[in-house]
Design an enzyme around this catalytic site. Structure first.
Site, mmCIF file in Angstrom:
data_model
loop_
_atom_site.group_PDB
_atom_site.id
_atom_site.type_symbol
_atom_site.label_atom_id
_atom_site.label_comp_id
_atom_site.label_asym_id
_atom_site.label_seq_id
_atom_site.Cartn_x
_atom_site.Cartn_y
_atom_site.Cartn_z
ATOM 1 N N SER A 79 45.331 -35.737 -6.214
ATOM 2 C CA SER A 79 44.936 -36.984 -5.703
ATOM 3 C C SER A 79 45.917 -38.036 -6.615
ATOM 4 C CB SER A 79 43.458 -37.511 -6.229
ATOM 5 O OG SER A 79 43.081 -38.637 -5.557
ATOM 6 N N ASP A 173 40.540 -34.815 4.684
ATOM 7 C CA ASP A 173 40.576 -35.813 3.402
ATOM 8 C C ASP A 173 40.167 -37.092 3.912
ATOM 9 O OD1 ASP A 173 40.977 -37.087 1.015
ATOM 10 O OD2 ASP A 173 42.850 -36.352 0.843
ATOM 11 N N HIS A 207 38.855 -33.928 0.259
ATOM 12 C CA HIS A 207 39.850 -34.420 -1.019
ATOM 13 C C HIS A 207 39.845 -33.477 -2.162
ATOM 14 C CE1 HIS A 207 42.347 -37.365 -2.684
ATOM 15 N NE2 HIS A 207 41.631 -37.284 -3.864
#
Length: 265
Positions: A79, A173, A207
């Protein structure tokens, strides 16, 4: 006995120091340093700017460690941590392999600064937040559009990276559109005369792609909105992706950082 190939491991929004992935990597013959960058000990509670000099110190520290085999190291990020790793690979020396797990290759919510260069934040608008049937927020559409595509001024100059890049992407995601961003990153590299990066894209995957057999995180608190948000993913597909992605990561680092003394998968 070592020395071992070195890797810096960085997580995303949430702060603190997370070491479990670094510990698992170390079990495969790497010398791994988990790096905190905010909300930990004497670090800022919330960073206004991401200063690359701070991460440059981490690179220098790791390379000077007697148990680390140089001259280069690898980077692993998830991320926002992935975007920090892509920035490090673009601006800093002695980095020869970088793995981005659901990164964006854009400067997200805070400017990135290194010496005389500042990358402006892409920004977001929380009015685009949606609420799911369960009452949990969906923030997929809050980021501003990437006007100009791969030449957007908020994009990290990944064409400057010395070593190969591996993009691990979850097609479901819901933090941001990782699959789109990976394609834009590939376009930028090719536009600047670089080879296509390796992109491994997993359907039904959200994610938080963690190491194998970790529980799938479908929703949790996000500090941006201070509420629970959905991360996407379907449990079975996401779980299988975590197993395969781990093998891909170990293989990538083993190939580009040199053979480890304990190369089991």
């Amino acid at each position: 006995r070592g020395p071992f190939p070195g890797i810096i491991d960085i997580y995303g929004v949430g702060g603190g120091l997370l070491e479990y992935r670094a510990s698992l990597l170390a079990g495969h013959g790497f010398a791994v340093m988990a790096v905190a960058y905010y909300d930990f000990e004497d670090l800022p509670k919330v960073p206004n700017t991401l200063e690359m000099e701070y991460f440059e110190e981490a690179v220098c520290y790791l390379l000077q460690h007697p148990q680390v085999k140089g001259p280069d190291i690898g980077l692993l990020g998830l991320s926002l941590g992935a975007d920090i790793c892509l920035s490090m690979a673009s601006f800093l020396k002695n980095i020869s392999a970088t793995v981005s797990i659901n990164g964006s290759a854009f400067c997200a919510n805070r400017p990135i600064h290194y010496k005389q260069t500042t990358i402006p934040a892409l920004g977001y608008d929380l009015r685009r937040t949606k609420t799911t049937f369960s009452g949990i927020l969906d923030i997929l559409d809050v980021r501003n559009d990437i006007v100009g595509g791969c030449e957007n001024p908020s994009m990290i100059p990944i064409e400057k990276a010395k070593g190969p890049l591996l993009f691990i992407v979850g097609q479901d995601d819901h933090n941001w559109r990782s699959d789109l961003y990976a394609q834009v990153a590939s376009e930028r590299l090719q536009t600047h005369g670089k080879e296509k990066p390796q992109i491994i894209s997993y359907p039904g995957t959200g994610h938080y792609i963690e190491p194998p057999y970790f529980p799938v995180c479908l929703a949790s608190l996000h500090t941006l909105v201070n509420k629970a948000v959905i991360w996407g993913g379907e449990v079975r597909a996401h779980s299988k992706a975590q197993i395969d992605a781990w093998k891909q990561i170990l293989s990538f680092f083993g190939k580009h950082l040199g053979d480890t003394q304990n190369p089991r998968l």
